[in-house]
Design a protein around this motif. Structure first.
Motif, PDB file in Angstrom:
ATOM      1  N   LEU A 138       0.819  -1.214   0.000  1.00 38.01           N
ATOM      2  CA  LEU A 138       0.000   0.000   0.000  1.00 38.01           C
ATOM      3  C   LEU A 138       0.851   1.262   0.000  1.00 38.01           C
ATOM      4  CD1 LEU A 138      -2.673   1.496   0.152  1.00 38.01           C
ATOM      5  CD2 LEU A 138      -2.638   1.179   2.640  1.00 38.01           C
ATOM      6  N   LEU A 139       1.877   1.321   0.842  1.00 36.73           N
ATOM      7  CA  LEU A 139       2.705   2.520   0.935  1.00 36.73           C
ATOM      8  C   LEU A 139       3.370   2.835  -0.400  1.00 36.73           C
ATOM      9  CD1 LEU A 139       3.932   4.796   2.588  1.00 36.73           C
ATOM     10  CD2 LEU A 139       5.734   3.218   3.338  1.00 36.73           C
ATOM     11  N   SER A 140       3.895   1.841  -1.065  1.00 40.28           N
ATOM     12  CA  SER A 140       4.543   2.069  -2.359  1.00 40.28           C
ATOM     13  C   SER A 140       3.524   2.504  -3.405  1.00 40.28           C
ATOM     14  CB  SER A 140       5.283   0.813  -2.821  1.00 40.28           C
ATOM     15  OG  SER A 140       4.380  -0.270  -2.966  1.00 40.28           O
ATOM     16  N   ASP A 141       2.303   1.971  -3.333  1.00 39.63           N
ATOM     17  CA  ASP A 141       1.255   2.375  -4.269  1.00 39.63           C
ATOM     18  C   ASP A 141       0.873   3.837  -4.069  1.00 39.63           C
ATOM     19  OD1 ASP A 141       1.226  -0.134  -5.349  1.00 39.63           O
ATOM     20  OD2 ASP A 141      -0.569  -0.811  -4.271  1.00 39.63           O
ATOM     21  N   VAL A 142       0.759   4.256  -2.803  1.00 39.71           N
ATOM     22  CA  VAL A 142       0.403   5.644  -2.514  1.00 39.71           C
ATOM     23  C   VAL A 142       1.508   6.584  -2.964  1.00 39.71           C
ATOM     24  CG1 VAL A 142      -0.048   7.303  -0.656  1.00 39.71           C
ATOM     25  CG2 VAL A 142      -1.127   5.036  -0.606  1.00 39.71           C
ATOM     26  N   ARG A 143       2.758   6.180  -2.783  1.00 38.42           N
ATOM     27  CA  ARG A 143       3.892   7.043  -3.138  1.00 38.42           C
ATOM     28  C   ARG A 143       4.051   7.236  -4.639  1.00 38.42           C
ATOM     29  NH1 ARG A 143       8.351   4.980   1.349  1.00 38.42           N
ATOM     30  NH2 ARG A 143       7.835   6.545   2.940  1.00 38.42           N
ATOM     31  N   LYS A 144       3.354   6.464  -5.425  1.00 39.97           N
ATOM     32  CA  LYS A 144       3.368   6.688  -6.872  1.00 39.97           C
ATOM     33  C   LYS A 144       2.692   8.005  -7.236  1.00 39.97           C
ATOM     34  CE  LYS A 144       3.182   1.746  -7.984  1.00 39.97           C
ATOM     35  NZ  LYS A 144       2.347   0.661  -8.574  1.00 39.97           N
ATOM     36  N   PHE A 145       1.902   8.545  -6.321  1.00 41.43           N
ATOM     37  CA  PHE A 145       1.122   9.751  -6.595  1.00 41.43           C
ATOM     38  C   PHE A 145       1.697  10.992  -5.934  1.00 41.43           C
ATOM     39  CE2 PHE A 145      -1.584   6.102  -7.123  1.00 41.43           C
ATOM     40  CZ  PHE A 145      -2.294   6.389  -8.259  1.00 41.43           C
ATOM     41  N   GLY A 146       2.877  10.899  -5.327  1.00 38.97           N
ATOM     42  CA  GLY A 146       3.493  12.080  -4.734  1.00 38.97           C
ATOM     43  C   GLY A 146       4.284  11.734  -3.476  1.00 38.97           C
TER      44      GLY A 146
END
Length: 216
Positions: free
Chosen positions: A9-17
């Motif tokens: 989840l954390l890596s997925d969220v960091r794709k957006f900023g």
């Protein structure tokens, strides 16, 4: 109720900023500084911890990120300078991609190539329509189209239809995505009650703000 832990989840969220949840030591200063946070709405601390712990379902069902109005008080008081304001903006971009059934939001908000490419594509489509209308619809010679200056009056009928399409299509996407957001965040929760009268009041308030720029 049990929720699965998703380590991606954390890596997925960091794709957006930017999302600096690892620098947070869970002190709660950001939440205490927020005038909108309360017993039932504990952001940005709760949202950041949920992402860090991989609680994807809780994050996607939460309304906390949308209550934040991006004032920046949390970032000013953070003792670790983790910029929770930026993290909340990033989280909203991620959630927008979750609610978007077309997948367009996910690509545009997570990729600069897609973002600038979409702008270029729209520009090329507009240019192609202009050329097609003059050369094929009006049967104007290509040389005359390029060499002769002209007004836009003759294009008003086409511009009207083009404007309608440009407005209606995004509005349809926005409306369906808003319904998906409602279904995920509100409809599945028995403890959230949203009467029709409240929707009417909020809709009236929205249009009043939109057209007058004043508070009710």
């Amino acid at each position: 109720m049990k929720y699965d832990v998703d380590s991606t989840l954390l890596s997925d969220v960091r794709k957006f900023g930017t999302f600096d949840a690892t620098g947070c030591f869970n002190c709660g200063t950001c939440t205490l500084s927020c005038d909108l946070a309360g017993d039932n709405v504990s952001f940005p601390r709760r949202s950041m911890r949920q992402v860090l712990m991989g609680q994807r379902q809780l994050v996607q069902e939460s309304l906390d990120p949308w209550i934040c109005h991006d004032c920046g008080d949390c970032s000013r008081v953070c003792p670790r300078q983790t910029e929770p304001r930026d993290s909340m903006m990033t989280l909203r971009r991620y959630l927008a991609s979750v609610y978007d059934w077309t997948g367009i939001a996910s690509r545009i908000t997570s990729s600069k190539i897609w973002y600038f490419g979409s702008l270029i594509l729209v520009g090329l489509i507009v240019a192609a329509l202009i050329v097609w209308y003059h050369v094929y619809e009006l049967e104007m010679g290509y040389y005359d189209f390029v060499a002769n200056p002209m007004g836009l009056e003759h294009m008003f009928p086409m511009m009207t239809w083009f404007t309608v399409i440009v407005v209606v299509f995004p509005f349809f996407i926005l409306l369906t995505n808003a319904f998906r957001m409602y279904w995920i965040t509100v409809h599945k929760k028995d403890y959230i009650h949203s009467p029709v009268t409240q929707w009417i009041i909020e809709l009236k308030t929205f249009f009043y703000h939109f057209f007058t720029y004043r508070k009710m």
